[in-house]
Design a protein around this motif. Sequence first.
Motif, PDB file in Angstrom:
ATOM      1  N   GLU A   1       0.829  -1.128   0.139  1.00  0.00           N
ATOM      2  CA  GLU A   1       0.045   0.175  -0.133  1.00  0.00           C
ATOM      3  C   GLU A   1       0.865   1.191   0.063  1.00  0.00           C
ATOM      4  O   GLU A   1       0.735   2.064  -0.734  1.00  0.00           O
ATOM      5  CB  GLU A   1      -0.693   0.133   1.083  1.00  0.00           C
TER       6      GLU A   1
ATOM      7  N   TRP B   1      -7.214  11.151   2.288  1.00  0.00           N
ATOM      8  CA  TRP B   1      -6.766   9.949   2.578  1.00  0.00           C
ATOM      9  C   TRP B   1      -5.744   9.817   3.362  1.00  0.00           C
ATOM     10  O   TRP B   1      -4.942  10.845   3.634  1.00  0.00           O
ATOM     11  CB  TRP B   1      -6.759   8.943   1.303  1.00  0.00           C
TER      12      TRP B   1
ATOM     13  N   ARG C   1     -10.210   8.874   4.802  1.00  0.00           N
ATOM     14  CA  ARG C   1     -10.244   7.436   4.619  1.00  0.00           C
ATOM     15  C   ARG C   1      -8.983   6.553   4.622  1.00  0.00           C
ATOM     16  O   ARG C   1      -8.062   7.192   4.069  1.00  0.00           O
ATOM     17  CB  ARG C   1     -11.030   6.947   3.445  1.00  0.00           C
TER      18      ARG C   1
ATOM     19  N   ILE D   1      -6.429   4.259   4.003  1.00  0.00           N
ATOM     20  CA  ILE D   1      -5.966   3.256   2.861  1.00  0.00           C
ATOM     21  C   ILE D   1      -5.827   1.846   3.226  1.00  0.00           C
ATOM     22  O   ILE D   1      -5.411   1.470   4.243  1.00  0.00           O
ATOM     23  CB  ILE D   1      -4.674   3.530   2.199  1.00  0.00           C
TER      24      ILE D   1
ATOM     25  N   GLY E   1     -10.602  -1.334   1.810  1.00  0.00           N
ATOM     26  CA  GLY E   1     -11.442  -1.926   0.823  1.00  0.00           C
ATOM     27  C   GLY E   1     -12.762  -0.958   0.344  1.00  0.00           C
ATOM     28  O   GLY E   1     -12.639   0.061   0.904  1.00  0.00           O
ATOM     29  N   LEU E   2     -13.449  -1.710  -0.310  1.00  0.00           N
ATOM     30  CA  LEU E   2     -14.423  -0.927  -1.085  1.00  0.00           C
ATOM     31  C   LEU E   2     -15.516  -0.438  -0.012  1.00  0.00           C
ATOM     32  O   LEU E   2     -16.332   0.589  -0.228  1.00  0.00           O
ATOM     33  CB  LEU E   2     -15.208  -1.783  -1.968  1.00  0.00           C
ATOM     34  N   PHE E   3     -15.619  -1.050   1.112  1.00  0.00           N
ATOM     35  CA  PHE E   3     -16.803  -0.616   2.030  1.00  0.00           C
ATOM     36  C   PHE E   3     -16.398  -0.069   3.486  1.00  0.00           C
ATOM     37  O   PHE E   3     -16.954  -0.123   4.426  1.00  0.00           O
ATOM     38  CB  PHE E   3     -17.736  -1.895   2.340  1.00  0.00           C
ATOM     39  N   SER E   4     -14.998   0.430   3.121  1.00  0.00           N
ATOM     40  CA  SER E   4     -14.531   0.801   4.471  1.00  0.00           C
ATOM     41  C   SER E   4     -15.131   2.434   5.060  1.00  0.00           C
ATOM     42  O   SER E   4     -15.555   3.161   4.060  1.00  0.00           O
ATOM     43  CB  SER E   4     -12.928   1.280   4.387  1.00  0.00           C
ATOM     44  N   SER E   5     -15.048   2.580   6.149  1.00  0.00           N
ATOM     45  CA  SER E   5     -15.770   3.952   6.936  1.00  0.00           C
ATOM     46  C   SER E   5     -14.669   5.011   6.808  1.00  0.00           C
ATOM     47  O   SER E   5     -13.532   4.656   6.992  1.00  0.00           O
ATOM     48  CB  SER E   5     -16.235   3.679   8.170  1.00  0.00           C
ATOM     49  N   ARG E   6     -15.552   6.191   6.618  1.00  0.00           N
ATOM     50  CA  ARG E   6     -14.602   7.440   6.840  1.00  0.00           C
ATOM     51  C   ARG E   6     -14.288   7.530   8.380  1.00  0.00           C
ATOM     52  O   ARG E   6     -15.209   6.967   9.132  1.00  0.00           O
ATOM     53  CB  ARG E   6     -15.188   8.626   6.359  1.00  0.00           C
TER      54      ARG E   6
END
Lengths: 267, 204
Positions: free
Chosen positions: A23, A90, A232, A234, A237-242
Amino acid sequence: GAMALARPAQAQQEPLQPNTLEEIQGYNNFYEFGYDKADPARYAGEMATQPWTVKVDGLVDNPGDYALDDLLSGIETEERIYRLRCVEGWSMVIPWNGVELADVLAKVGVQPAARFVAFETVVQPEVMPGVQAGVLDFPYVEGLRLDEAMHPLAILATGLYGEPLANQNGAPIRLVVPWKYGFKSIKSIVRISLVEEQPPATWNLTNATEYGFYSNVNPEVDHPRWSQATERRIGGGLFSSRQPTLMFNGYEEVASLYEGMDLTENF
Amino acid sequence: MAVPSAAAQAVNTALRRVPAWLLYGAGAIYMAWLFWQALSGVSVEPIDWLERAYGETALQLLVATLAVTPLRRLLGINLLKFRRALGLLVFFFVLAHFLVWALLDVQTLDAVWADIVKRPYVTIGMAAFLMLIPLAATSNNASLRRMGGAAWRRMHWLTYPIAVLGAVHYVWLARGFALEPLLYLCAIVLLLATRLPFRRVATA
């Protein structure tokens, strides 16, 4: 040492879980190599980092062109696990290896008249597509007030996860100022100057209404085009929370540097 | 209108056998494939990646939609029967782009509303999306009959401001000088310019 490791950990509730090497090395802003987040990983490998010379000049007792090893010799390298908050909203957690900037400044001998530190990034146009395209006005330059630079949280990083920095992360030496937006932490440094006047900073020159000289992480002062209240992390994934962005990115111990300053005015 | 060249006629003949519904199928599969890529680690920041992928695809389809008329006028290539499908796919990709932004990126209704009101690039993107809704709703033969050709055409001229707003929305988003958004804006401005009523000069 242990003190240094303990310091950033105090600033937040849970222990920091560093991002993976993949990452950290795969999602970068390094505009010399292009404006896409994958461009630095794609192109930065071509950058020549050996030998590396850092010019130290201005109001110092020991100016000169320092080989990297000479600049850092005698200074202990530590690990610092820091949050990194990008101005774009991010964030990551990065286990840096580096030295305190204050120790390097002490070594070159800061003269009493110096009030700011100016930094400059290398330019190697033939291997830098973003330089060829004129994405920004290069070389990239940045600066800190001297008291900010002397703060023990400010480091010059040479590695992460115990490995030398990858080129896209700013090899072989970069600044890390964890309480400021990421773009202040200038990469691949070739020049450090001690100066009397506030030095120019690339994003500030590009758009002064959007990027101030200080650029401290501040959830209450929005970027003109987007909110800075949340971020957010890093890797979720696609459904991660802020998650809420913390004042000074969670490093409240720097607040005294800005006592009496209007942080909305001096953003 | 230009007399179609042999090449244009060959293209027209080949396309006669391609049914327009194929585009809907291809669009749906592409949309699902992008979503699957975002789910399976195409980027360490998949929300931003998917939001951009849907938005860029919508702009590409918009450019294709706007190219149909100039292609016919200037080159004699006739893609008219695909235009409705292209236009509706623009709407569905913008809808997907909006949903990813609102549900996965911004996440709370308060913040969605705050962004629409406070951030000009979001405001114009939202305006373009809202204007697309009546166009999508009337992209069927029954609406065309009910409204009459002239009124229907007048309403669908909304496509032009939508295209400009969509491209400016993308340009406005970039930090520093980003080439790609400007290329979309250039393409859209050029395609709109071909529709200006240039005075025709008799050549015979």
